[in-house]
Design a protein around this motif. Structure first.
Motif, PDB file in Angstrom:
ATOM      1  N   CYS A  78       0.831  -1.207   0.000  1.00 38.52           N
ATOM      2  CA  CYS A  78       0.000   0.000   0.000  1.00 38.52           C
ATOM      3  C   CYS A  78       0.865   1.257   0.000  1.00 38.52           C
ATOM      4  CB  CYS A  78      -0.939  -0.012   1.201  1.00 38.52           C
ATOM      5  SG  CYS A  78      -2.229  -1.271   1.121  1.00 38.52           S
ATOM      6  N   VAL A 137       2.264   1.764  -3.491  1.00 37.34           N
ATOM      7  CA  VAL A 137       1.207   2.268  -4.379  1.00 37.34           C
ATOM      8  C   VAL A 137       0.949   3.749  -4.123  1.00 37.34           C
ATOM      9  CG1 VAL A 137      -1.237   2.064  -4.975  1.00 37.34           C
ATOM     10  CG2 VAL A 137       0.156   0.010  -4.677  1.00 37.34           C
ATOM     11  N   CYS A 138       0.901   4.120  -2.834  1.00 35.79           N
ATOM     12  CA  CYS A 138       0.668   5.529  -2.488  1.00 35.79           C
ATOM     13  C   CYS A 138       1.803   6.405  -3.015  1.00 35.79           C
ATOM     14  CB  CYS A 138       0.513   5.677  -0.982  1.00 35.79           C
ATOM     15  SG  CYS A 138      -0.995   4.933  -0.323  1.00 35.79           S
ATOM     16  N   MET A 165       1.414   6.807  -6.728  1.00 38.60           N
ATOM     17  CA  MET A 165       0.333   7.754  -7.015  1.00 38.60           C
ATOM     18  C   MET A 165       0.777   9.181  -6.761  1.00 38.60           C
ATOM     19  SD  MET A 165      -2.923   5.672  -5.429  1.00 38.60           S
ATOM     20  CE  MET A 165      -4.049   7.002  -5.832  1.00 38.60           C
TER      21      MET A 165
END
Length: 353
Positions: A299, A302-303, A306
């Motif tokens: 996570c 992914v953050c 992004m």
């Protein structure tokens, strides 16, 4: 006169010697009656009433009648080991209120009558090893509040209800090895009690499982609770009752087909049971923690991706906007130069005309 006094002084000794059966040897000082290894088929008659210890081991006794020890009401230790005893009369130990040590090891006893135990409530050491016991009577724990040593190894026990053991507050040593323990849902209560017993400092040899094959040769105390997962799913109330030591009537037993017993000669019926799953997938705490950590890392990545995409998009938009502004300014400057040139040309034309 002196001879008379001497004879009177020897009279108690002569009486004690005369009351000793010919098959035994008696010690008047320790009140010990030794009748072991004499090939006896029956208990000798006219045993000394003052006897405190009676040895009848290594004989050929086959049964104990209702009046076997009526002549020795003060017995404190009774050794009946290594005989061929198969039948015990319910009143065999009637009157032995002072009995502390009872050894019935290495016989052929298949069951114990609950009435048999009422007469010997003060026993502290009980040895029932090397017999053929397949269960314990219902009043077992009620009869032995003073029991400190209990030997049940090398019998035919497949299960023992914790109710038979939890009232033994003074128990210090318990021998359970070499029994065909069936480690299914019905032994969760025993497992909890054994763990509590050892935690309090009790001495326990082992309780090695024979069935099911998945748990064969494993100590009941060391089996993870996750392997009883199938039992817990279908009967949470059963586990809750055992954890909090509630009354046995509040426990719910699992229903299901009974598996074939590995000891078909036993007369005790096998209750329905639920076996642990053949291929269990226990919820391991470490695995769960690793999953959480890996999920957090993924996570986070992914953050970050992004965030990088957002920064890149914003930077691209800013650069593009700046480029468009500069382009427009250049176009305006180019447009202004051409206009000035046209004005100058317009001014020159009238003059030339």
């Amino acid at each position: 006169m002196r001879d008379l006094i001497f004879a009177l002084s020897l009279l108690p000794f002569l009486q004690s010697v005369s009351s000793c059966p010919k098959e035994c040897s008696c010690d008047a000082h320790s009140n010990l009656v030794d009748c072991h290894g004499r090939g006896l088929y029956d208990i000798p008659r006219k045993l000394p009433q003052e006897a405190l210890e009676l040895h009848l081991h290594d004989n050929r006794l086959r049964s104990l009648g209702s009046t076997s020890f009526r002549d020795t009401p003060h017995l404190q230790a009774l050794n009946l080991a290594n005989n061929s005893i198969t039948v015990l009369s319910p009143s065999a130990f009637l009157g032995l209120r002072h009995l502390r040590v009872l050894n019935l090891a290495n016989n052929s006893i298949r069951e114990l009558d609950r009435r048999l135990l009422v007469s010997v409530r003060n026993i502290t050491v009980l040895d029932l090893s090397f017999n053929s016991l397949s269960g314990l009577p219902g009043a077992f724990s009620e009869s032995f509040h003073h029991l400190t040593h209990l030997s049940l190894h090398h019998n035919r026990l497949t299960k023992v209800d914790r109710v038979h053991l939890e009232a033994l507050d003074n128990l210090q040593v318990l021998d359970l090895k070499a029994n065909p323990w069936r480690c299914d849902c019905h032994l969760i209560g025993l497992k909890l009690w054994l763990e509590t017993f050892t935690f309090r400092g009790g001495v326990l040899d082992s309780a090695v499982c024979v069935q099911p094959p998945l748990l064969q040769d494993r100590d009941l105390r060391l089996i993870p609770y996750e392997l009883f997962h199938s039992c817990m799913i279908t009967s949470y109330s059963y586990l809750f009752a055992n954890i909090h030591y509630l009354d046995s009537k509040h426990r719910s037993f699992l229903s299901g087909p009974a598996l074939p017993s590995p000891h078909p000669h036993l007369t005790e019926p096998i209750l329905p049971e639920c076996e642990p799953k053949p291929r269990p997938r226990p919820a391991n705490y470490r695995h769960a923690m690793a999953t959480v950590v890996i999920t957090g890392v993924v996570c986070g990545i992914v953050c970050l991706m992004m965030l990088a995409a957002a920064v890149y998009g914003c930077a691209y938009a800013a650069i593009n906007a700046k480029y468009q502004r500069e382009l427009k300014m250049k176009e305006k400057e180019a447009g202004g130069g051409e206009g000035q040139k046209n004005i100058q040309e317009d001014e020159k034309e009238p003059l030339e005309g």
